[in-house]
Scaffold this motif. Structure first.
Motif, PDB file in Angstrom:
ATOM      1  N   ILE A  31       0.905  -0.851   0.236  1.00  0.00           N
ATOM      2  CA  ILE A  31      -0.147  -0.151  -0.171  1.00  0.00           C
ATOM      3  C   ILE A  31       1.120   1.525  -0.443  1.00  0.00           C
ATOM      4  N   ARG A  32       1.733   1.061   0.227  1.00  0.00           N
ATOM      5  CA  ARG A  32       2.806   2.088   0.218  1.00  0.00           C
ATOM      6  C   ARG A  32       3.324   2.647  -1.161  1.00  0.00           C
ATOM      7  N   GLU A  33       3.451   1.701  -2.045  1.00  0.00           N
ATOM      8  CA  GLU A  33       3.191   2.066  -3.293  1.00  0.00           C
ATOM      9  C   GLU A  33       1.811   2.833  -4.279  1.00  0.00           C
ATOM     10  N   HIS A  34       0.927   2.958  -3.376  1.00  0.00           N
ATOM     11  CA  HIS A  34      -0.597   3.518  -3.857  1.00  0.00           C
ATOM     12  C   HIS A  34      -0.955   4.267  -2.966  1.00  0.00           C
ATOM     13  N   GLY A  35      -2.225   5.070  -3.826  1.00  0.00           N
ATOM     14  CA  GLY A  35      -2.616   5.680  -2.832  1.00  0.00           C
ATOM     15  C   GLY A  35      -2.112   6.991  -2.389  1.00  0.00           C
ATOM     16  N   SER A  36      -2.788   7.430  -0.977  1.00  0.00           N
ATOM     17  CA  SER A  36      -1.169   8.798  -0.088  1.00  0.00           C
ATOM     18  C   SER A  36       0.245   7.917   0.077  1.00  0.00           C
TER      19      SER A  36
END
Ligand code: G3P
Length: 193
Positions: A31-36
């Motif tokens: 998830i660190r590569e997506h969204g915020s």
């Protein structure tokens, strides 16, 4: 010596990167590569959906609760709130995720849940009331911290006032980019409320 032991345990608990674990194990996504790009519950909701978001937010809260409750149940001669600070530090700067963690909200809430559930409920209620009107998760996180400070002053729990003030400083510091986006009107709003 007891302090050192419980501080290390709290830091390691806080360092458990639930967003990374759930994202990679359950969805094959970092998830660190997506969204915020934030390793927190909000970004998990955003990137992976409601089920993963709920799991990660709950896990991040419970890391803080466990860190504060552990010395209490073990009868250790330490102040749970002081130990709890290190769970929040672990959540923000996790040793298990290159020291790039979340924005301190859920784990701070978890520590407070472990020592004063009534203040925790006040924080949750303020969070959702501000969210309802503003639609900004980040703003709701920061302002509910300030409401938490006021609530502890009203009930004269000054030890907790100090810790919530520290947590709110952590939260505001970690939301620097969100604050800029709120000012520029580019911060994403929630659409489900
Ligand atoms: O708990 C973090 C939240 O307040 C903001 O997260 O991903 O929108 O930066 P994010």
């Amino acid at each position: 010596m007891e302090y050192v032991l419980y501080i290390i345990i709290a830091y390691l608990l806080g360092s458990i990167p639930s967003g990374l674990i759930v994202g990679k194990a359950g969805y094959g996504k970092d998830i660190r590569e997506h969204g915020s790009g934030n390793l927190g519950g909000t970004n998990t909701f955003r990137v992976l959906g409601i089920k993963a978001g709920l799991i990660v937010t709950t896990a991040d809260i419970l890391k803080g609760t466990a860190a504060a409750a552990l010395p209490y149940f073990a009868g250790a001669d330490v102040i749970p709130l002081v130990v709890g600070i290190f769970a929040v530090v672990g959540h923000m700067y996790p040793i298990f995720a290159n020291f790039k963690g979340g924005k301190a909200v859920a784990t701070s809430g978890g520590v407070i849940l472990g020592v004063n559930p009534v203040i925790f409920i006040i924080l949750i209620l303020s969070f959702f009331i501000i969210l309802y009107f503003s639609k900004y998760v980040s703003l709701s996180s920061m302002v509910s911290g300030i409401i938490g400070i006021i609530a502890t002053l009203i009930v004269e729990d000054y030890g907790l006032t100090l810790i919530i003030t520290l947590f709110t400083i952590f939260v505001i510091y970690r939301h620097r980019s969100n604050i800029k986006r709120i000012i520029n009107k580019t911060e994403p709003k929630i659409t489900w409320m």
